[in-house]
Enzyme design. Structure first.
Site, short mmCIF file in Angstrom:
data_model
loop_
_atom_site.label_atom_id
_atom_site.label_comp_id
_atom_site.label_asym_id
_atom_site.label_seq_id
_atom_site.Cartn_x
_atom_site.Cartn_y
_atom_site.Cartn_z
CB CYS A 2 -0.63 0.50 1.31
SG CYS A 2 -2.44 -1.58 1.66
NE ARG A 27 4.24 1.54 0.01
CZ ARG A 27 6.09 1.69 1.03
NH1 ARG A 27 6.61 1.43 0.78
NH2 ARG A 27 5.82 1.15 2.25
CD1 TRP A 74 -0.01 -6.39 -3.45
CD2 TRP A 74 -0.47 -7.06 -1.28
NE1 TRP A 74 -0.08 -7.95 -2.60
CE2 TRP A 74 -0.55 -8.19 -1.24
CE3 TRP A 74 -0.66 -7.54 0.73
CZ2 TRP A 74 0.28 -9.29 -0.78
CZ3 TRP A 74 -0.70 -8.44 1.52
CH2 TRP A 74 -0.35 -9.51 0.84
CG ASN A 98 1.19 0.58 4.26
OD1 ASN A 98 1.10 -0.75 3.87
ND2 ASN A 98 3.07 0.71 3.91
N GLY A 99 -0.80 -1.25 6.60
CA GLY A 99 -0.27 -2.11 7.82
C GLY A 99 -2.53 -2.76 7.17
CD GLU A 479 16.15 -14.45 -8.21
OE1 GLU A 479 15.59 -14.44 -7.42
OE2 GLU A 479 16.24 -13.29 -8.31
CE LYS A 483 12.88 -12.18 -9.55
NZ LYS A 483 13.76 -11.49 -9.19
CD GLU A 486 9.19 -12.31 -9.10
OE1 GLU A 486 7.78 -11.96 -7.92
OE2 GLU A 486 10.18 -12.34 -8.87
CG HIS A 502 17.46 -37.75 -3.75
ND1 HIS A 502 17.86 -39.37 -2.54
CD2 HIS A 502 19.07 -37.56 -3.14
CE1 HIS A 502 19.20 -39.54 -3.23
NE2 HIS A 502 19.91 -37.87 -3.67
CE LYS A 600 11.10 -3.52 -6.27
NZ LYS A 600 11.36 -4.60 -6.93
C1 F6R Z 1 10.91 -10.87 -6.55
C2 F6R Z 1 11.33 -10.18 -5.22
C3 F6R Z 1 11.45 -10.17 -4.13
C4 F6R Z 1 12.13 -9.96 -2.91
C5 F6R Z 1 11.30 -9.57 -1.78
C6 F6R Z 1 12.20 -8.84 -0.31
O1 F6R Z 1 11.32 -11.02 -7.43
O2 F6R Z 1 11.18 -8.99 -5.33
O3 F6R Z 1 10.93 -12.19 -3.91
O4 F6R Z 1 12.57 -9.78 -3.09
O5 F6R Z 1 10.31 -9.51 -1.55
O6 F6R Z 1 12.56 -7.72 -1.09
P1 F6R Z 1 13.32 -7.12 -0.08
O7 F6R Z 1 14.90 -7.11 -0.95
O8 F6R Z 1 12.39 -5.56 -0.11
O9 F6R Z 1 13.99 -6.91 1.38
#
Ligand code: F6R
Length: 605
Positions: A2, A27, A74, A98-99, A479, A483, A486, A502, A600
């Site tokens: 948010c 956000r 969000w 926000n929260g 990773e 990626k 998502e 396994h 994000k």
């Molecule tokens: C994946 C991604 C998330 C962030 C995670 C941590 O592409 O962006 O998995 O890496 O939410 O976010 P930060 O680094 O801001 O703590």
């Protein structure tokens, strides 16, 4: 999660709020809304979905007023409908939040008992109705706001307008970030420096428990005990122009292609290539005395931590523990006396990582953080900050922050190894030279992007994709899978190549692409054997490697990587997995920068 903006201004608030909300959309983008005060009366427009839906609603039905609050959501409580969109308002107040208000049920029951009628299901609406009750009971705005705050439990950043009060705005911070922006004859509130870029660069970061009363020419900040407090003014370096896609189709694409530059920028802050040395910012503790390093982070940042474990243990010979932040504090970790707890976070606001940081601090650890947002809460609460200098990362899927975190972690590893006497000046200089090669090699990989784009388009129809690697490439495999899932919504998993037999090998058939990450040398032969096992079961192997000739004729595809030293290969191999995900998502037509259900900055548990 948010985004919040509040403008106590002298020009129409809506266009300015929309600009801020555009920068805040990272956000959350489940719904958006704005409210203004005009002639003392509150009016609002809200729309489910992305900001453009709100922009269209406002074009059809404009909202006048120089005072306004805005929100991009969000969803936590209640679906992303218009009724649940912020601002929540009564005839007396409008609020954005926000929260999470944890005691909202008890508060709601008491309001319902008093005859309040709710229009949506959010916890935030409870705050609007509580504040209205206080005002209806005759409290003055400040007392009513204080009395409302006293009843709230949970995590919140709030921004509040009151009907009839055209020179007044309140904000509060408890667990979720809130920043005051100082203008000339105007003042502002926002979730972060991005929200306020373009409005003000003079910022005050509220501390936990703080609340603020703004007028156009003044502000007063109070702490949790309602005592007037002074908080420092800092100058933000975030400019509105930095948040721009340039010629790229998506922010994620721009951020992937920026990596040679931002990695060079980051390394430039830590390495002195002429002297062949590493310099960390002023250390409040002696690295030579660190008995153990605990690395904690979430998501992509957690995978950066996992890569760093291999580096630190191998090169500095210091024991390392790595954990996901949401699990860390609940398992009651055992800290080493004088240990270092290092937190990695692009945003510096991730709630779980921040909570873990506070836990480690209470546990007597030296607390360091690697963050991209310098004014963030983690940066402000750490004993040592190691910035990653990636520049604003807007795409929800983290890319450049990953490789910049790795660049900082590699530099840190060398400094730690040297302080521990594990490597001499010559070895340090060798590592520095190797790291210095990374940006040019990254540029070379990006220049061959058509090849990886073609592979990505081919595999985009798959339902499941596996990424496998061994050793330090196992986190890169995870990773890659994160990626891909998502942003393209293709189911993907990252496995240690040796672990496939396994269980997961049961998934393999001719429809399942497997991305093998296997730079020549080290464990590559073992990984290749695992890839052979996959091909024997008709799996479609895509090899990312500098090996000549691949692993077998029946391999599906190979993306040829440049050869490089062990320290920088994980940084380099991050690129093809990012490109694969990006182009697969483009092929599928998903919303790359704002994938469904995500945000994000994750500021709730
Ligand atoms: C994946 C991604 C998330 C962030 C995670 C941590 O592409 O962006 O998995 O890496 O939410 O976010 P930060 O680094 O801001 O703590």
């Amino acid at each position: 999660m948010c985004g919040i903006i509040g403008i106590l201004g002298s020009n129409p608030a809506v266009p300015r709020m929309l600009e801020s909300l555009k920068r805040l959309e990272y956000r959350g983008y489940d719904s958006a809304g704005v409210a203004t005060l005009d002639g003392g009366k509150i009016d609002r427009r809200r729309a489910p979905g992305k900001l453009e839906a709100l922009t269209s609603a406002l074009a059809q039905d404009p909202l006048p007023g120089n005072v306004g609050i805005g929100h991009t959501r969000w969803a936590t409580h209640g679906e992303p409908t218009e009724a649940n969109a912020h601002p929540h308002a009564t005839d007396k107040v409008a609020i954005v939040h926000n929260g999470i208000i944890e005691n909202f049920k008890a508060l709601k029951d008491s309001l319902l008992a008093d005859g309040a009628v709710f229009e949506g299901e959010t916890d935030t609406e409870v705050v609007a109705r509580l504040l209205t009750r206080e005002l209806n009971n005759g409290a003055a705005p400040r007392e009513a706001f204080q009395a409302t705050l006293a009843q709230l439990e949970g995590a919140f950043a709030l921004c509040v307008m009151i009907a009839g009060e055209e020179n007044l705005m309140f904000g509060a911070r408890e667990g979720s970030p809130l920043v005051v922006g100082l203008g000339t004859g105007e003042n502002y509130l926002g979730s972060d420096a991005m929200a306020l870029a373009g409005l003000s660069n003079r910022l005050i970061y509220l501390e936990e428990g703080d609340w603020v009363e703004l007028s156009r020419d003044d502000y007063q900040i109070f702490d949790r005990a309602n005592q007037l407090v002074a908080r420092p003014v800092s100058i933000s370096q975030v400019a509105a122009t930095m948040i721009d896609k340039g010629n790229h189709r998506h922010f994620m694409q721009k951020e992937i292609y920026e990596q040679p530059t931002v990695v060079a920028q980051t390394l430039g802050r830590y390495l002195d290539p002429n002297a062949g040395t590493v310099r960390l910012p002023g250390m409040p503790f002696d690295l030579a005395d660190i008995p153990k390093v605990t690395l904690v982070a979430c998501g992509t940042s957690f995978y950066a931590a996992q890569v760093a474990r291999y580096w630190i243990e191998k090169i500095a010979r210091v024991p390392v523990e790595v954990d996901i932040a949401s699990e860390f504090r609940y398992r009651d970790p055992v800290y080493a006396d004088g240990g270092l707890a290092l937190f990695i976070s692009q945003s510096g606001e991730t709630m779980d990582t921040l909570a873990a940081l506070r836990h480690a601090k209470e546990g007597g650890q030296h607390v360091a953080s690697i963050v991209n947002v310098l004014g963030s809460t983690m940066a402000r609460e750490s004993d040592l900050v190691l910035p990653m200098h990636a520049g604003p990362e807007v795409g929800v899927a983290s890319t450049k922050a990953f490789t910049c975190s790795l660049s900082v972690l590699a530099s840190f590893t060398i400094a730690l190894a040297e302080a521990k006497g594990q490597i001499d000046a010559e070895a340090v200089s060798g590592y520095v030279n190797e790291l210095e090669r990374a940006p040019a090699l990254m540029a070379k990989i990006l220049a061959n992007d058509e090849e990886i784009e073609a592979i990505a388009r081919d595999i985009a129809t798959a339902q499941d994709i596996l990424f496998v690697g061994r050793g330090i490439y196992f986190p890169i495999a995870m990773e890659g899978a994160l990626k891909l899932k998502e942003i393209s919504y293709i189911h993907a998993e990252g496995y240690a190549a040796g672990e496939l037999k396994h269980g997961p090998i049961a998934l393999i058939d001719e429809h399942v692409p497997v991305i093998g990450i296997a730079p020549n040398g080290g464990l590559s032969e073992k990984t290749v054997s695992n890839l052979q096992e996959i091909m024997a079961r008709k799996g479609k192997v895509v090899l990312l490697s500098d090996m000549e000739g691949g692993v077998a004729d029946d391999m599906y595809a190979q993306f040829k990587m440049p050869s490089a030293g062990d320290l920088i290969t994980p940084i380099l191999y991050a690129l093809p997995v990012q490109l694969l995900s990006y182009y697969a998502a483009v092929e599928k037509g998903t919303d790359v920068d704002m994938p469904r259900n995500l945000a994000k900055s994750v500021t709730v548990e």
